[in-house]
Design an enzyme around this catalytic site. Structure first.
Site, PDB file in Angstrom:
ATOM      1  N   PRO A 181       0.750  -1.209  -0.028  1.00 26.87           N
ATOM      2  CA  PRO A 181       0.068  -0.156   0.081  1.00 26.87           C
ATOM      3  C   PRO A 181       0.704   1.116   0.087  1.00 26.87           C
ATOM      4  O   PRO A 181       1.991   1.225   0.582  1.00 26.87           O
ATOM      5  CB  PRO A 181      -0.752  -0.053   1.424  1.00 26.87           C
ATOM      6  CG  PRO A 181      -0.097  -1.218   2.057  1.00 26.87           C
ATOM      7  CD  PRO A 181       0.545  -1.984   1.235  1.00 26.87           C
ATOM      8  N   LEU A 214       5.203   1.508   4.509  1.00 23.92           N
ATOM      9  CA  LEU A 214       5.849  -0.077   4.120  1.00 23.92           C
ATOM     10  C   LEU A 214       6.800   0.205   3.090  1.00 23.92           C
ATOM     11  O   LEU A 214       7.194  -0.959   2.598  1.00 23.92           O
ATOM     12  CB  LEU A 214       4.602  -0.878   3.856  1.00 23.92           C
ATOM     13  CG  LEU A 214       3.808  -1.203   5.127  1.00 23.92           C
ATOM     14  CD1 LEU A 214       2.521  -2.067   4.824  1.00 23.92           C
ATOM     15  CD2 LEU A 214       4.434  -1.868   6.392  1.00 23.92           C
ATOM     16  N   SER A 217       6.913   1.409   0.174  1.00 24.70           N
ATOM     17  CA  SER A 217       6.164   1.378  -1.267  1.00 24.70           C
ATOM     18  C   SER A 217       7.096   1.901  -2.318  1.00 24.70           C
ATOM     19  O   SER A 217       7.614   1.260  -3.350  1.00 24.70           O
ATOM     20  CB  SER A 217       4.581   1.474  -1.296  1.00 24.70           C
ATOM     21  OG  SER A 217       4.571   2.287  -2.489  1.00 24.70           O
ATOM     22  N   ASP A 239      15.006   3.253   4.374  1.00 25.89           N
ATOM     23  CA  ASP A 239      14.082   2.412   3.451  1.00 25.89           C
ATOM     24  C   ASP A 239      14.661   2.005   2.427  1.00 25.89           C
ATOM     25  O   ASP A 239      14.725   0.741   2.277  1.00 25.89           O
ATOM     26  CB  ASP A 239      12.841   3.244   3.026  1.00 25.89           C
ATOM     27  CG  ASP A 239      11.721   3.800   3.968  1.00 25.89           C
ATOM     28  OD1 ASP A 239      12.169   3.576   5.147  1.00 25.89           O
ATOM     29  OD2 ASP A 239      10.702   3.954   3.522  1.00 25.89           O
TER      30      ASP A 239
HETATM   31  O1  PMV Z   1       8.835   6.023   5.084  1.00 23.68           O
HETATM   32  P1  PMV Z   1       8.261   5.875   6.417  1.00 23.68           P
HETATM   33  O2  PMV Z   1       6.972   6.494   6.898  1.00 23.68           O
HETATM   34  O3  PMV Z   1       8.423   4.328   7.066  1.00 23.68           O
HETATM   35  O4  PMV Z   1       9.198   6.815   7.622  1.00 23.68           O
HETATM   36  C1  PMV Z   1      10.563   6.590   7.671  1.00 23.68           C
HETATM   37  C2  PMV Z   1      10.891   6.900   8.929  1.00 23.68           C
HETATM   38  C3  PMV Z   1      11.368   8.253   9.550  1.00 23.68           C
HETATM   39  O5  PMV Z   1      12.521   7.946  10.553  1.00 23.68           O
HETATM   40  C4  PMV Z   1      10.274   8.808  10.030  1.00 23.68           C
HETATM   41  C5  PMV Z   1      11.945   8.924   8.322  1.00 23.68           C
HETATM   42  C6  PMV Z   1      13.330   8.652   7.657  1.00 23.68           C
HETATM   43  O6  PMV Z   1      13.706   8.934   6.706  1.00 23.68           O
HETATM   44  O7  PMV Z   1      13.929   7.924   8.308  1.00 23.68           O
END
Ligand code: PMV
Length: 313
Positions: free
Chosen positions: A97, A102, A104, A148
């Site tokens: 989603p 997560l 995406s 991520d």
């Molecule tokens: O993309 P998300 O919603 O999983 O958020 C990333 C995690 C944060 O620590 C809030 C932002 C980051 O860049 O690490």
């Protein structure tokens, strides 16, 4: 290359450490192998075309703005490997989603890099994929920590500190996770900006919160290495409390976290930017069904299961 090429990438969930990770503290994240994005390249006569039906894209690469995330990852990858975008149709499909924390966007970009590299028969090592995907993450998120793109490009559980090579997590047992989607989009960019404003207004307090989160991350890391689920759950609970203090939780997330704990979870917390998106709960294997039921009754739109075990370290 003339055949059809299909590549994929997993979504991700942050176990502990979100937000503080933007300020140099460590965080733990795992790929969600069962939740994936795919990039399929098919030869066709004509210039490079991109179809991503879920986001309403069906266009020639040359007709998309340069800063469109899909165009950007194609150009970046082609430039990195020194080739022109091929005469091909790129089709994007994803079961992750969007805007729910997560991963995406990073998973789609990762799948595209892998597909293009395979098309040209070149190696795309994780550090290269991660660096390319990071450039696109900056379009979505402004100043992402890089967690991520790193966990998704490496495809394994990681201990992550901004600007450092990721450390693979040595997992000393099997951990069962439930990820529950609140159904509320999580505006990562705005939440990260809001935390930045609060930090600027009261650095001492926020640096203190980040330090306490870092302590939870270190303790959780030890618990994962030792296979101690009860301890990991306790650290997740405390991390959620600190995220509440930071002002990034929301009633809908607190409700899901409470429901998971009441139904028997060892620990639960919001995951990702907060305000919306998802929560992650740690459960014992035989409690997973009841905790998933509790989460759904508390309003979760979807609940996914994932396992962290020695094999995927
Ligand atoms: O993309 P998300 O919603 O999983 O958020 C990333 C995690 C944060 O620590 C809030 C932002 C980051 O860049 O690490």
């Amino acid at each position: 290359m003339t055949g059809r090429i299909c590549a994929s990438a997993a979504g991700k969930v942050i176990l502990l450490g979100e937000h503080a990770v933007v300020y140099g503290r460590p965080a733990l994240a795992i790929p969600l192998q069962g939740l994936r994005a795919w990039a399929t390249l098919t030869p066709h006569a004509g210039p490079f075309r991109i179809q991503a039906p879920a986001v309403g894209v069906d266009a020639l690469l040359s007709d998309l703005p340069m800063e469109h995330p899909l165009a950007r990852i194609v150009y970046l990858t082609a430039e990195h490997f020194g080739f022109a975008p091929p005469q091909a149709l790129l089709r994007i499909d994803s079961e992750i989603p969007v805007a729910s924390g997560l991963g995406s966007g990073a998973a789609v970009s990762t799948a595209v890099v892998r597909a293009l590299a395979a098309w040209y028969g070149v190696e795309a090592p994780p550090e290269v994929v991660s660096a390319l995907v990071y450039e696109v993450e900056r379009i979505y998120h402004g100043t992402p920590s890089g967690i991520d793109n790193t966990v998704i490009a490496y495809g394994r559980p990681i201990y992550f500190v901004r600007g450092q090579p990721p450390r693979p997590l040595a997992v000393g047992g099997t951990f069962f996770l439930l990820i529950a989607d609140s159904g509320i989009p999580s505006p990562t960019r705005e939440v990260v900006l809001d935390v930045r404003r609060r930090w600027e207004a009261d650095r001492e307090r926020y640096e203190g919160l980040f330090d306490r989160i870092a302590e939870q991350v270190e303790a959780a890391h030890r618990a994962i290495v030792e296979g101690n689920a009860a301890e990991l759950g306790a650290r997740m609970n405390e991390n959620h409390r600190l995220l509440q203090e930071m002002g990034v939780s929301a009633p809908v997330l607190d409700r899901l976290v409470d429901a998971a704990r009441r139904a028997g979870a060892l620990g639960a917390k919001l995951s990702g930017a907060g305000r919306g998106g998802n929560v992650v709960a740690l459960v014992e294997a035989d409690a997973a069904g009841c905790v998933a039921k509790g989460l759904k009754e508390a309003g979760a739109r979807r609940v996914w299961q994932s396992t962290v075990h020695e094999k995927n370290t």
